[in-house]
Design a protein around this motif. Structure first.
Motif, PDB file in Angstrom:
ATOM      1  N   PRO A 142       0.811  -1.236   0.000  1.00  0.00           N
ATOM      2  CA  PRO A 142       0.000   0.000   0.000  1.00  0.00           C
ATOM      3  C   PRO A 142       0.836   1.273   0.000  1.00  0.00           C
ATOM      4  N   GLY A 143       2.014   1.245   0.637  1.00  0.00           N
ATOM      5  CA  GLY A 143       2.875   2.416   0.651  1.00  0.00           C
ATOM      6  C   GLY A 143       3.353   2.786  -0.740  1.00  0.00           C
ATOM      7  N   LYS A 144       3.694   1.780  -1.529  1.00  0.00           N
ATOM      8  CA  LYS A 144       4.093   2.026  -2.913  1.00  0.00           C
ATOM      9  C   LYS A 144       2.910   2.543  -3.727  1.00  0.00           C
ATOM     10  N   ALA A 145       1.734   1.992  -3.439  1.00  0.00           N
ATOM     11  CA  ALA A 145       0.537   2.408  -4.156  1.00  0.00           C
ATOM     12  C   ALA A 145       0.217   3.874  -3.881  1.00  0.00           C
ATOM     13  N   GLY A 152       0.444   6.369  -6.892  1.00  0.00           N
ATOM     14  CA  GLY A 152      -0.842   6.981  -7.215  1.00  0.00           C
ATOM     15  C   GLY A 152      -0.778   8.491  -7.192  1.00  0.00           C
ATOM     16  N   GLY A 153      -0.086   9.041  -6.201  1.00  0.00           N
ATOM     17  CA  GLY A 153       0.060  10.493  -6.111  1.00  0.00           C
ATOM     18  C   GLY A 153       0.796  11.072  -7.301  1.00  0.00           C
ATOM     19  N   VAL A 197      -4.827   8.228  -2.221  1.00  0.00           N
ATOM     20  CA  VAL A 197      -5.817   7.542  -1.380  1.00  0.00           C
ATOM     21  C   VAL A 197      -6.479   6.415  -2.162  1.00  0.00           C
ATOM     22  N   ARG A 198      -6.859   6.682  -3.408  1.00  0.00           N
ATOM     23  CA  ARG A 198      -7.552   5.682  -4.232  1.00  0.00           C
ATOM     24  C   ARG A 198      -6.736   4.397  -4.368  1.00  0.00           C
ATOM     25  N   PHE A 199      -5.499   4.530  -4.834  1.00  0.00           N
ATOM     26  CA  PHE A 199      -4.689   3.332  -5.070  1.00  0.00           C
ATOM     27  C   PHE A 199      -4.209   2.696  -3.767  1.00  0.00           C
ATOM     28  N   GLY A 200      -3.921   3.531  -2.770  1.00  0.00           N
ATOM     29  CA  GLY A 200      -3.497   2.992  -1.477  1.00  0.00           C
ATOM     30  C   GLY A 200      -4.583   2.144  -0.848  1.00  0.00           C
ATOM     31  N   VAL A 201      -5.809   2.670  -0.835  1.00  0.00           N
ATOM     32  CA  VAL A 201      -6.941   1.928  -0.248  1.00  0.00           C
ATOM     33  C   VAL A 201      -7.267   0.699  -1.090  1.00  0.00           C
ATOM     34  N   ILE A 237      -3.973   7.273 -18.730  1.00  0.00           N
ATOM     35  CA  ILE A 237      -2.707   7.859 -18.279  1.00  0.00           C
ATOM     36  C   ILE A 237      -2.390   7.453 -16.849  1.00  0.00           C
ATOM     37  N   VAL A 238      -3.393   7.529 -15.972  1.00  0.00           N
ATOM     38  CA  VAL A 238      -3.168   7.209 -14.555  1.00  0.00           C
ATOM     39  C   VAL A 238      -2.698   5.769 -14.376  1.00  0.00           C
ATOM     40  N   PHE A 239      -3.369   4.833 -15.041  1.00  0.00           N
ATOM     41  CA  PHE A 239      -2.980   3.431 -14.872  1.00  0.00           C
ATOM     42  C   PHE A 239      -1.607   3.140 -15.475  1.00  0.00           C
ATOM     43  N   ILE A 240      -1.300   3.773 -16.608  1.00  0.00           N
ATOM     44  CA  ILE A 240       0.019   3.571 -17.220  1.00  0.00           C
ATOM     45  C   ILE A 240       1.119   4.081 -16.277  1.00  0.00           C
ATOM     46  N   ILE A 241       0.973   5.346 -15.838  1.00  0.00           N
ATOM     47  CA  ILE A 241       1.991   5.939 -14.959  1.00  0.00           C
ATOM     48  C   ILE A 241       2.078   5.175 -13.643  1.00  0.00           C
ATOM     49  N   TYR A 242       0.924   4.815 -13.092  1.00  0.00           N
ATOM     50  CA  TYR A 242       0.902   4.078 -11.823  1.00  0.00           C
ATOM     51  C   TYR A 242       1.676   2.765 -11.942  1.00  0.00           C
ATOM     52  N   GLU A 243       1.374   1.986 -12.969  1.00  0.00           N
ATOM     53  CA  GLU A 243       2.038   0.688 -13.136  1.00  0.00           C
ATOM     54  C   GLU A 243       3.545   0.857 -13.343  1.00  0.00           C
TER      55      GLU A 243
END
Length: 317
Positions: free
Chosen positions: A31-34, A38-39, A106-110, A298-304
């Motif tokens: 979750p910390g990485k997420a 995510g941010g 918050v979204r990806f962490g949770v 964009i969010v999912f690409i950058i997040y991954e």
């Protein structure tokens, strides 16, 4: 003395065998990485897509009863640029930027926290559980970040369309809103926001989980090309737009400068239907569709990709 023979049922499968399925056990994201990934993803994404959010909000605030100020997407862009320059399309960016970073965090962490506890023995997350984890992430981001952020953003954009704008900047605007309406002034439309964000993320993570499971097949650790991730994200974004645009319109009206006209979320919905018809619930669908598909991709690409980098420098297993 010989011990008793132990009968092992042919239907009993030790847990270790499940973990040894093709491709091995799926790796979990801390979750910390997420939160960090995510941010970063949220901050970059909003800088790219904000003009489409601006146009969508203006069209949703443009009530038919007044009569309409804009004839469509192109006319909204034209009038904004003529009156305020290209920078006018970025009015309200600061409020959304300050909120987008913690919102995505918050979204990806949770989501990762919930999904790590919802996966089966092989680390696989099924679609239904993906939907529920997405719902939890959406509700949490709505309460903690999205509602105050969206309220401020909508007021800023609405303020620009008035004859005498009163907000001189982000901090001045926030100070004026709180001074005039108290902290509750930044939580207008909370119910609609929770419904919108909860359904948003439930739909998106359901679609993303389904597509990922289909693509990976029996190998939970199969790598997904960023282009494929972006395509899946765009599909998930489109599904959420068609699924909850009416909630987005209601939320926008509840957070605008004319929000005092509505007694509640239900009252807002009834008045829109009565005075403007069913089509009003889908105002801004086209610009929202373009923005959201691009946004989610964009969010999912950058997040991954950020998670991949973090996995090399931050060992959590």
């Amino acid at each position: 003395m010989q011990g008793k023979a132990t009968f092992v049922s042919p239907f009993h499968r030790p847990r270790c065998l499940a973990a040894a399925a093709p491709g091995g056990k799926a790796k979990l994201t801390h979750p910390g990485k997420a939160i960090l990934a995510g941010g970063i993803a949220g901050g970059i994404e909003i800088c790219i897509t904000f003009p489409t959010e601006y146009v969508k909000t203006q069209l949703q605030l443009d009530e038919k009863a007044n009569p309409p100020k804009y004839r469509g997407i192109g006319d909204c862009v034209k009038q904004t640029v003529q009156g305020h320059g290209v920078r006018g399309l970025y009015r309200g960016l600061s409020s959304l930027l300050y909120g987008s970073i913690p919102k995505s965090a918050v979204r990806f962490g949770v989501f990762e926290f919930l999904s790590n506890h919802a996966r089966d023995e092989s680390g696989r997350l099924d679609s239904t559980r993906g939907l529920l984890c997405g719902l939890g992430a959406g509700v949490m981001e709505a309460v903690v970040v999205v509602c105050p952020m969206e309220t401020i953003k909508v007021k800023f954009i609405h303020d620009q369309s008035s004859a005498n704008p009163k907000y001189k900047g982000f901090y001045h605007g926030v100070r004026e809103i709180i001074r005039a309406q108290g902290l509750s002034g930044t939580y207008q439309g909370l119910t609609a926001t929770v419904l919108k964000q909860g359904s948003n993320q439930a739909i998106r993570f359901y679609v993303m989980t389904s597509l990922r499971n289909w693509y990976k097949g029996d190998d939970p650790n199969k790598a997904i090309n960023p282009v494929i991730t972006g395509l899946f994200g765009a599909i998930a974004g489109a599904a959420s737009v068609f699924g909850n645009t009416p909630l987005d319109v209601i939320k926008t009206r509840m957070q605008g400068l004319e929000a005092h006209k509505y007694k509640s979320t239900l009252d807002c919905a009834v008045k829109i239907l009565r005075h403007e018809g069913l089509k009003a619930f889908y105002k801004g669908t086209v610009p929202r569709l373009g923005r959201v598909c691009l946004d989610v991709a964009i969010v999912f690409i950058i997040y991954e990709e950020v998670v991949k980098v973090l996995n090399t420098v931050w060992k959590t297993e």
